[in-house]
Design a protein around this motif. Structure first.
Motif, PDB file in Angstrom:
ATOM      1  N   GLU A  56      10.665   5.799 -34.644  1.00 56.74           N
ATOM      2  CA  GLU A  56      10.248   4.734 -33.729  1.00 56.74           C
ATOM      3  C   GLU A  56      10.996   3.442 -34.046  1.00 56.74           C
ATOM      4  O   GLU A  56      11.478   3.256 -35.154  1.00 56.74           O
ATOM      5  CB  GLU A  56       8.735   4.477 -33.869  1.00 56.74           C
ATOM      6  CG  GLU A  56       7.844   5.500 -33.167  1.00 56.74           C
ATOM      7  CD  GLU A  56       8.101   5.574 -31.660  1.00 56.74           C
ATOM      8  OE1 GLU A  56       8.421   4.533 -31.040  1.00 56.74           O
ATOM      9  OE2 GLU A  56       7.997   6.689 -31.097  1.00 56.74           O
ATOM     10  N   LEU A  57      11.044   2.558 -33.057  1.00 53.09           N
ATOM     11  CA  LEU A  57      11.584   1.212 -33.241  1.00 53.09           C
ATOM     12  C   LEU A  57      10.579   0.211 -32.709  1.00 53.09           C
ATOM     13  O   LEU A  57       9.881   0.498 -31.734  1.00 53.09           O
ATOM     14  CB  LEU A  57      12.890   1.050 -32.444  1.00 53.09           C
ATOM     15  CG  LEU A  57      14.132   1.743 -32.985  1.00 53.09           C
ATOM     16  CD1 LEU A  57      15.202   1.814 -31.922  1.00 53.09           C
ATOM     17  CD2 LEU A  57      14.660   1.007 -34.228  1.00 53.09           C
ATOM     18  N   ASP A  58      10.504  -0.938 -33.328  1.00 52.20           N
ATOM     19  CA  ASP A  58       9.666  -2.020 -32.794  1.00 52.20           C
ATOM     20  C   ASP A  58      10.538  -2.752 -31.771  1.00 52.20           C
ATOM     21  O   ASP A  58      11.361  -3.580 -32.129  1.00 52.20           O
ATOM     22  CB  ASP A  58       9.263  -2.926 -33.960  1.00 52.20           C
ATOM     23  CG  ASP A  58       8.455  -4.129 -33.481  1.00 52.20           C
ATOM     24  OD1 ASP A  58       8.211  -4.239 -32.259  1.00 52.20           O
ATOM     25  OD2 ASP A  58       8.105  -4.954 -34.338  1.00 52.20           O
ATOM     26  N   SER A  59      10.366  -2.409 -30.481  1.00 48.49           N
ATOM     27  CA  SER A  59      11.316  -2.867 -29.475  1.00 48.49           C
ATOM     28  C   SER A  59      10.617  -3.083 -28.137  1.00 48.49           C
ATOM     29  O   SER A  59      10.023  -2.162 -27.590  1.00 48.49           O
ATOM     30  CB  SER A  59      12.408  -1.784 -29.334  1.00 48.49           C
ATOM     31  OG  SER A  59      13.352  -2.170 -28.391  1.00 48.49           O
ATOM     32  N   ALA A  77      19.366  -2.401 -28.515  1.00 46.28           N
ATOM     33  CA  ALA A  77      19.504  -2.500 -29.972  1.00 46.28           C
ATOM     34  C   ALA A  77      19.246  -3.918 -30.462  1.00 46.28           C
ATOM     35  O   ALA A  77      18.655  -4.134 -31.523  1.00 46.28           O
ATOM     36  CB  ALA A  77      20.910  -2.050 -30.399  1.00 46.28           C
ATOM     37  N   CYS A  78      19.624  -4.909 -29.650  1.00 45.72           N
ATOM     38  CA  CYS A  78      19.561  -6.292 -30.132  1.00 45.72           C
ATOM     39  C   CYS A  78      18.140  -6.827 -30.257  1.00 45.72           C
ATOM     40  O   CYS A  78      17.932  -7.860 -30.887  1.00 45.72           O
ATOM     41  CB  CYS A  78      20.408  -7.211 -29.254  1.00 45.72           C
ATOM     42  SG  CYS A  78      19.735  -7.486 -27.614  1.00 45.72           S
ATOM     43  N   VAL A  79      17.166  -6.132 -29.649  1.00 47.49           N
ATOM     44  CA  VAL A  79      15.775  -6.600 -29.785  1.00 47.49           C
ATOM     45  C   VAL A  79      14.937  -5.576 -30.541  1.00 47.49           C
ATOM     46  O   VAL A  79      13.707  -5.665 -30.557  1.00 47.49           O
ATOM     47  CB  VAL A  79      15.129  -6.910 -28.402  1.00 47.49           C
ATOM     48  CG1 VAL A  79      15.816  -8.094 -27.750  1.00 47.49           C
ATOM     49  CG2 VAL A  79      15.147  -5.701 -27.481  1.00 47.49           C
ATOM     50  N   SER A  80      15.600  -4.602 -31.166  1.00 42.04           N
ATOM     51  CA  SER A  80      14.871  -3.535 -31.859  1.00 42.04           C
ATOM     52  C   SER A  80      14.808  -3.788 -33.353  1.00 42.04           C
ATOM     53  O   SER A  80      15.829  -4.083 -33.970  1.00 42.04           O
ATOM     54  CB  SER A  80      15.555  -2.184 -31.609  1.00 42.04           C
ATOM     55  OG  SER A  80      15.522  -1.867 -30.242  1.00 42.04           O
ATOM     56  N   LYS A  81      13.592  -3.630 -33.903  1.00 38.68           N
ATOM     57  CA  LYS A  81      13.472  -3.793 -35.349  1.00 38.68           C
ATOM     58  C   LYS A  81      13.137  -2.456 -36.013  1.00 38.68           C
ATOM     59  O   LYS A  81      12.388  -1.643 -35.478  1.00 38.68           O
ATOM     60  CB  LYS A  81      12.370  -4.809 -35.673  1.00 38.68           C
ATOM     61  CG  LYS A  81      12.778  -6.219 -35.358  1.00 38.68           C
ATOM     62  CD  LYS A  81      11.671  -7.188 -35.727  1.00 38.68           C
ATOM     63  CE  LYS A  81      11.963  -8.568 -35.185  1.00 38.68           C
ATOM     64  NZ  LYS A  81      10.704  -9.341 -35.025  1.00 38.68           N
TER      65      LYS A  81
END
Lengths: 644, 644
Positions: A56-59, A77-81
């Motif tokens: 998972e990604l925090d996105s 990708a640029c807003v995914s943690k």
């Protein structure tokens, strides 16, 4: 630490580790995975999409991702943690931007002809195709107990005697190898030498008398998006090698502004310099040298044509003053750069000639391009247009020249367009649309049967022109017809599908939407409004243009009629348009080859007027009027008609 | 692979791994353990003794190791092969040669006086103590939208306007920092600049207007054995820092010939260059800079005085042509060397001035020394003697000068002598011997109560002079008296014990044997025969010498009377002798400080005649006659008498 895996269509995986909360785009950059992010990573362009395949990604969901796409795992990708082990797929479109790829086939006949033509044109204009490099055959007296003059004085004396030069300089590299070469060849040698305009001789290298010596020269065009290079024989002009690649800086932003911003971060200027030199230029040199069996240290001179930001970032200099009022670069021209200063892997004493900049936004690529456009040698009024990430224009004749620059954005090279890509394999480069069925016919760059994965600049021009001609879109670029290829999403945004997923070479449909069209309209509007504004400033009308020379990476496939139909170029007879390819590289090539051409280029730069468009009050109104297909004033484009 | 441990008196161990059969000296060198091996590792000097403390070595007994020593574990490293895990002790005498050690106290009043005197003498002779470096305060106009000249042209224009210079050069380093400095300091800056003799300005650096700027200069004397350095303020001449160390090349051989041979092996030239630059010069720079809070990149100019081999090996150039007939070096003088070329850690654009060589065996150390000896400025005839590993002589006055070189070997600096060492802690520097008891009284360099571990050059002179005066040795250097301090080994070789093991600071007796004395007699014989031969070649007698200037690392402790008594110097009134210390370093210092001095040094070099002693038929006979104490012709040395 969590494990992060980047997967590519090619089957290769790249694995790294990251902290909880780290930004996925940053992780990708640190790992040298080039996810395209023209906006520099601020969630505005929507190009850095990746697809979750594990973990998972925090996105958040953004406007660039539909509900369906989000459901299928697409994330920016640029807003995914990072929040755990994760694997993402980097789509083919993005991976196509990776820097090592081949961009244009320089060995095609058309490309070679461009360099030959440039040379011939200059020669016809009276410029000698000779440069300052030469091979000197030198015989020295063999030393003895009665003649103990040291090696350096012995060589200098012999060169002075033979050439009449009053000053001869031997750099460190030559001093260190001299003793061996002299003794292996009985004091009979061949020197690679350069005679300065003051008549002083600089000796780059020394070889035994019977060595085969070729003086290599390197011409490079550093575009914001693409870098192209030629390896030449400085004495004959022969092209020994050719190569091109994406500019490795692309991962720090698609345009010069984002890269300048990136370069101002701590260590940024070093990173940007490495991206262009170590990741892009040096591999190109290596590639050309390997292919032709040439030794990099036998390249003794280099010419660079690049926009002001590119030549400053290459030189490791600060870009911020270029971007901030009053827009002052470190140099317009400089003769203080040597290969060893900036780590270019050629002979360390090789001088780097830089085609002169005219201002912060009109650089050496334009002066080099103007040189080979031959505009300065004709009584007729010509317009030279370089369609790059910035659009630059030069208008004039043998009496005067004027230049301006406009920010077109990366649309001509496929940036800012959801399915945009550079003119490489898989790109739709030309297209027609059947008015009735609304089905497209297109040609795709690549081998026979290559499936489309996106649209390059010339393809976008065709698609928009055809959508307009067939009445599928209106002059504002909005979709006004219905059909199986025209769709509207939940927000009402229309799009046109060129290739459904099953026909495409990618994992999704190849389509163009209203945002793309709007981006492109603004790009072409920037060009046309710049033309009108510049010409108006000297009381010229577009009809008075005798010839238009179009250069740039948009590709030789550009359909000039369609470019006129969408209101990008002035509506003058189509035979007045000439596509002259990469004029920046051709200019660098001629500067390397001809001392006269080098001087002429400096002359051009100092005689060219620069118009800062933002200081012209009418420019913004003109631009707004141009943001239609073809224009709010349709009388300017009689050739552009919607079929009814 | 076997484990190899080197143990030192200090308690520090160095451990490495080696293959079976590897040579122990090679293993030590690869590990940067500096075992002294003046002969270059061919078992001839016997100085590379180590003591086995664990394991075994495949190592023959040689003439340098007695049965007893062999039984106690002593081995020559150069003939020892690895055959298993092994630990050896590296004796203090050898470890004292390690390159980081402090050799001479440059901060003593005597040392400082030498540099002050050199400056004052030159000034008195009419040479200006000014150089080409300066700080320019430059105010530029602040750019605006109406004045968009780039930074480099802006600075060049301002400098030209202020100085009237026609040419201003900004190197890469300055270009890269300019944008930031200009904008931080409102376009008011201070430049470190140099004006060439042609009036061109080279800008080394640019600082904000209010920055405190000191232009650093570096003077270095590279001796075959010892390297000394000064860090100075180029504008005031103030000495900011001083340091010296052993030449890191010592482990490749004590004399220039062995080092040249070593440098001709594959990669050898690189190794020798690293040993002098990375291991010796750069640490000295770092040490001086750290002690004085100075930044190495603020050192903008460097002057080197060194013999021809040393300056060639430093520059990474081939030494072989120096050693082989007709003895042709790469350069006598060169202005093509910059700090970045050879990796000297100062400002990368710093020019390296090299005191000019006169021939393969009379180098820049001698021209620099001649400069400060002031020989060239006096009507009286003076003799300048530099007692180094090579002995060099200059004789002349304001009308003419003649030079020659003789191979004295390393004896004056403690080489070739079994208990020899450089003039550092533990060295006996002066000695008298009681005629009756034959007991010595000596002074040892170092702190109060320092125990003797060996003999430096001045100590050896004293010991030999005293052994001769007291009749313990005969004119051939053989032991002719008996006593508890005089011993003969199984081969009949005599020796004299200065300090028994229990009084010594070492693990064995400090003694001098007949081989040592013989080596030293040959060294002093080389000097005196060179003096006689050179003077005879121009029909001079030694009595016609008005003054003798003695320079070199033999130490300020040199007793001139004893040097005359053993027949090393001519027997003229003792007040005519002057010890002028490290004249090579003083010369480099003045060349850095004074453009006139630099030019004068080039003048001296081109006006000095060089006599190749080996071409003088009588030289060998003269040398043989000198290999006695004091000489076969005792009438030459009325002062030298054996007490009966």
């Amino acid at each position: 630490m969590f494990k992060v895996t980047f997967k590519f269509g090619s089957g290769e995986d790249v694995t790294t580790f990251a902290q909880e909360g780290e930004n996925l785009l940053d992780v990708a950059r640190k790992t040298n995975v080039a996810i395209d992010a023209p906006c520099g990573g601020n969630a505005s362009c929507g190009k850095c999409k990746v697809k979750l395949v594990d973990g998972e990604l925090d996105s958040p969901k953004t406007r660039h991702i539909s509900d369906e796409e989000y459901g299928n795992g697409w994330r920016l990708a640029c807003v995914s943690k990072i929040m755990g082990d994760v694997a993402v797929e980097v789509p083919d479109i993005a991976s196509a931007y990776r820097s090592r790829m081949k961009v244009a086939d320089l060995s095609s006949k058309e490309e070679i002809a461009i360099f030959e033509n440039a040379k011939n044109d200059l020669e016809a204009a009276g410029l000698a195709l000779t440069n300052s490099m030469e091979i000197l055959e030198i015989s020295m007296e063999v030393p003895s107990l009665d003649d103990t003059m040291p090696d350096n004085e012995r060589l200098v004396r012999a060169i002075k005697k033979q050439t009449g030069a009053t000053s001869v300089r031997l750099p460190y590299q030559v001093l260190t190898k001299m003793a061996r070469v002299f003794r292996d060849s009985h004091f009979e040698v061949r020197c690679v030498a350069r005679t300065s305009s003051a008549g002083d001789i600089f000796v780059y290298d020394v070889y035994p008398k019977d060595a085969e010596v070729v003086i290599g020269g390197l011409a490079i065009d550093i575009g914001t998006t693409t870098v192209s290079a030629l390896l030449i024989n400085m004495l004959t002009g022969e092209i020994i090698g050719k190569a091109s690649a994406g500019n490795g800086q692309i991962r720090y932003g698609a345009d010069v502004i984002n890269r300048i911003i990136e370069s101002m971060k701590p260590g940024g200027s070093k990173k940007l310099q490495e991206a262009i030199i170590e990741e892009t230029i040096n591999p190109l040199i290596e590639q050309m040298c390997r292919a032709s069996g040439f030794l990099p240290e036998h390249i003794y001179r280099m010419a660079v044509a690049a926009n002001t930001t590119m030549n400053h970032l290459m030189a490791g200099m600060e870009g911020d003053p270029i971007r901030m009022e009053p827009y002052i670069p470190t140099f317009y021209k400089t003769n203080s750069l040597f290969a060893s200063d900036i780590g270019i892997h050629i002979n360390r004493d090789a001088h780097i000639i830089i085609a002169p900049n005219i201002g912060s936004y009109v650089g050496g690529d334009i002066t080099a391009g103007t040189l080979v456009s031959m505009l300065w040698n004709r009584p007729e009024f010509s317009l030279f247009i370089d369609l790059g990430t910035n659009g630059e224009l030069v208008f004039g004749n043998s009496d005067f020249m004027m230049s301006c620059a406009c920010s077109a954005g990366p649309a001509f090279e496929g940036g800012d367009i959801s399915c945009g890509m550079r003119a490489t394999d898989g790109a739709i480069e030309a297209c027609t649309i059947d008015k009735k069925t609304m089905d497209p016919s297109y040609s795709v760059i690549g081998k026979e049967g290559e499936k489309p994965i996106g649209l390059c600049g010339s393809g976008i021009i065709d698609v928009i022109a055809e959508l307009f001609r067939t009445g599928i879109i209106n002059p504002k670029g909005k979709f006004v017809r219905e059909g199986k290829r025209v769709r509207h999403d939940e927000y009402g945004m229309g799009s046109y599908v060129l290739a459904f997923e099953e026909e495409a070479g990618s994992v999704k449909d190849v389509e163009i939407n209203e945002v793309d069209i709007d981006n492109f309209i603004r790009a072409k509007g920037a060009i046309f409004s710049a033309i009108r504004t510049m010409l108006a400033s000297i009381d010229f009308e577009v009809e008075m243009i005798d010839d238009v020379y179009v250069a740039g990476g948009i590709g030789s496939g550009i359909n000039m009629e369609n470019a006129v139909r969408i209101g990008m170029f002035p509506d003058i007879p189509i035979e007045k348009f000439h596509y002259i390819g990469n004029s920046s590289l051709a200019g660098a090539y001629t500067m390397l080859l001809s001392r006269d051409a080098e001087r002429k280029c400096y002359d051009l730069a100092s005689n060219m007027t620069y118009l800062e468009l933002s200081t012209v009050p009418s420019y913004m109104d003109e631009f707004v009027a141009c943001c239609f297909i073809p224009h709010t004033d349709t009388s300017l484009f009689p050739s552009s008609v919607q079929e009814s």
